[in-house]
Design an enzyme around this catalytic site. Structure first.
Site, PDB file in Angstrom:
ATOM      1  N   GLU A  45       0.840  -1.198   0.000  1.00  0.00           N
ATOM      2  CA  GLU A  45       0.000   0.000   0.000  1.00  0.00           C
ATOM      3  C   GLU A  45       0.876   1.250   0.000  1.00  0.00           C
ATOM      4  O   GLU A  45       1.881   1.315   0.702  1.00  0.00           O
ATOM      5  CB  GLU A  45      -0.922   0.007   1.219  1.00  0.00           C
ATOM      6  CG  GLU A  45      -1.895  -1.164   1.243  1.00  0.00           C
ATOM      7  CD  GLU A  45      -2.927  -1.013   2.347  1.00  0.00           C
ATOM      8  OE1 GLU A  45      -3.058   0.097   2.883  1.00  0.00           O
ATOM      9  OE2 GLU A  45      -3.597  -2.015   2.648  1.00  0.00           O
ATOM     10  N   GLU A  58       2.365   0.334   3.866  1.00  0.00           N
ATOM     11  CA  GLU A  58       2.511  -0.954   4.524  1.00  0.00           C
ATOM     12  C   GLU A  58       2.497  -2.067   3.489  1.00  0.00           C
ATOM     13  O   GLU A  58       2.133  -1.863   2.324  1.00  0.00           O
ATOM     14  CB  GLU A  58       1.405  -1.197   5.549  1.00  0.00           C
ATOM     15  CG  GLU A  58       0.013  -1.390   4.950  1.00  0.00           C
ATOM     16  CD  GLU A  58      -1.035  -1.709   6.009  1.00  0.00           C
ATOM     17  OE1 GLU A  58      -0.819  -1.374   7.191  1.00  0.00           O
ATOM     18  OE2 GLU A  58      -2.069  -2.293   5.644  1.00  0.00           O
ATOM     19  N   ASN A  60       1.387  -6.343   2.998  1.00  0.00           N
ATOM     20  CA  ASN A  60       0.714  -7.538   3.511  1.00  0.00           C
ATOM     21  C   ASN A  60       1.015  -8.705   2.584  1.00  0.00           C
ATOM     22  O   ASN A  60       0.866  -8.578   1.360  1.00  0.00           O
ATOM     23  CB  ASN A  60      -0.805  -7.331   3.586  1.00  0.00           C
ATOM     24  CG  ASN A  60      -1.177  -6.251   4.582  1.00  0.00           C
ATOM     25  OD1 ASN A  60      -1.077  -6.447   5.783  1.00  0.00           O
ATOM     26  ND2 ASN A  60      -1.581  -5.096   4.082  1.00  0.00           N
ATOM     27  N   PHE A 119     -22.836   5.594  10.171  1.00  0.00           N
ATOM     28  CA  PHE A 119     -22.323   4.276   9.796  1.00  0.00           C
ATOM     29  C   PHE A 119     -22.164   3.336  10.997  1.00  0.00           C
ATOM     30  O   PHE A 119     -21.273   2.485  11.016  1.00  0.00           O
ATOM     31  CB  PHE A 119     -20.989   4.402   9.048  1.00  0.00           C
ATOM     32  CG  PHE A 119     -21.107   5.205   7.786  1.00  0.00           C
ATOM     33  CD1 PHE A 119     -21.568   4.622   6.621  1.00  0.00           C
ATOM     34  CD2 PHE A 119     -20.806   6.558   7.773  1.00  0.00           C
ATOM     35  CE1 PHE A 119     -21.705   5.365   5.457  1.00  0.00           C
ATOM     36  CE2 PHE A 119     -20.931   7.305   6.619  1.00  0.00           C
ATOM     37  CZ  PHE A 119     -21.390   6.710   5.457  1.00  0.00           C
TER      38      PHE A 119
END
Length: 460
Positions: A45, A58, A60, A119
């Protein structure tokens, strides 16, 4: 193995075509994975500024929730490739042979969250559930793990599905997403489709002028549903009137009914958001294609002011598709009432009154029901589990003071006072399960009871 996908490429693809920027991020990702000697599908990212400079955020070593975007624009099945790598197979392509991303893809995450309540999570049973059609060339994709009858509870992430669409252009991908959201049927709980549908109509979103401040800047006072312009109002009035005529025609076939005298079954007064629209509607059946065409005279005194609507809708279908003056319109039927129907239009529910002229005349003389003032109590804004209560009976609370913490769907929601007040009673204890709008704390009745705000933090 050099087959990797970047989170940044996914977002760049559906916001702007910048070939050099995409190349740079892909090369950086490729180099990073070589350095780490990673042998699986992974995601890197980045953050990108207005000058297209990008910064590492980051990494993953797994697929991200946005992986359908990459699959759409590359034509690769990342899950299949990941399994082949795990099985020790050699991939048939290398980094230099990867195709340049083509087209535009957008993904909407459909959540059991209430956009009208900032939300907050929602729970319930999926009483009706119907996913959009894949359409031509499978350009609409739904990745879900639910089906009609399933329960959405408080203990897991409220994600219902990932809805992705593809188009040769950004405008095509957005239009396809709009229609997919219009036909996505979810009943039994609150969800964020009304907000997602609103975003698809947002001019700034359509232009691709996005930033991390998009929601705060475009919805500074929160989300309040789709605002109707003149064209929207015409289409909604025409569609609701057509649906009512079809429903009334079906109802008339039921035997042994109480007959109510009406001056004209096709002379209606359609009321939306308090605005009355007298209409005269005629109906013509076309047996060649099982369609129905209505001509709606919006001004009964001027028979040149008309709207023509053509459809094949029957009351057993929740999705209403029509052409209104050659414009494609999609609504969803929600429910009926003695005075009209409720429909979803642009994702927002509208309660439409449909009356005879006589009913409309009489209803104008009826007293309006007064809405009771909010009682002096703190109510749970979502279903969940009480983790902590920070006050007791007799305590004086000040604006901004923490009152209670409720956990729902892996999130801790801290409820704080918006005004000063005095606690009259605490109705819950830590460990209590609560439902939406359940009373948590009663206050002595001041002129303005201390309403609350909610601060949400990730569960540790």
């Amino acid at each position: 193995n050099t087959q990797h996908t970047t989170h940044n490429t996914q977002h760049t693809t559906h916001t702007t075509h910048n070939t050099q920027h995409t190349h740079d991020t892909r090369y950086t990702t490729y180099t990073l994975f070589l350095f780490l000697y990673s042998r699986t599908t992974g995601t890197v990212e980045f953050l990108t500024d207005q000058k297209q400079n990008f910064y590492f955020l980051e990494m993953n070593t797994r697929l991200q929730v946005e992986h359908p975007i990459t699959e759409y624009i590359t034509g690769l099945d990342l899950v299949e490739l990941m399994i082949r790598v795990a099985a020790g197979e050699k991939l048939e392509m290398n980094q230099s042979k990867l195709a340049v991303p083509k087209g535009w893809a957008i993904e909407s995450r459909v959540y059991a969250e209430d956009p009208y309540r900032n939300f907050l999570p929602s729970i319930g049973r999926l009483k009706r559930y119907g996913e959009p059609s894949p359409g031509k060339n499978d350009r609409v994709r739904v990745d879900s793990g639910v089906e009609e009858g399933d329960n959405i509870g408080v203990y897991y992430d409220p994600l219902i599905s990932k809805l992705a669409t593809y188009g040769d252009t950004r405008a095509e991908a957005i239009a396809r997403m709009s229609r997919a959201l219009d036909t996505y049927v979810i009943r039994g709980l609150n969800h964020n489709i009304p907000f997602l549908r609103s975003v698809m109509e947002n001019a700034r979103f359509k232009s691709g002028n996005l930033s991390t401040k998009f929601i705060a800047e475009e919805y500074p006072d929160g989300f309040h549903g789709h605002p109707l312009n003149e064209k929207d109002m015409k289409e909604l009035v025409a569609s609701a009137a057509a649906m009512q005529v079809i429903r009334s025609g079906l109802a008339s076939t039921i035997s042994d009914q109480l007959q109510v005298q009406s001056e004209s079954p096709n002379f209606l007064v359609v009321s939306v958001n308090g605005q009355e629209h007298p209409v005269l509607i005629t109906t013509e059946d076309d047996s060649s294609d099982s369609s129905v065409t209505h001509t709606i005279y919006r001004n009964p005194d001027d028979l040149t002011d008309t709207t023509v609507i053509k459809h094949r809708w029957t009351p057993d279908n929740l999705v209403f598709r029509a052409k209104v003056d050659d414009n494609e319109v999609v609504l969803q039927y929600v429910k009926s009432s003695p005075l009209g129907i409720s429909v979803l239009f642009y994702g927002t529910q509208f309660d439409v009154k449909i009356l005879s002229p006589e009913q409309a005349h009489l209803s104008a003389h009826l007293p309006q029901r007064k809405v009771d003032a909010m009682d002096a109590a703190l109510r749970s804004p979502m279903p969940g589990l009480v983790l902590a209560v920070a006050v007791k009976k007799g305590d004086k609370v000040a604006k901004g003071q923490e009152l209670c913490t409720v956990e729902a769907m892996k999130m801790q929601n801290v409820l704080r006072a918006e005004r000063d007040g005095v606690v009259a009673n605490v109705a819950v204890t830590p460990g209590s399960s609560v439902q939406v709008d359940e009373v948590l704390i009663d206050f002595e009745a001041p002129a303005d009871p201390p309403a609350t705000t909610t601060t949400t933090t990730t569960k540790p």
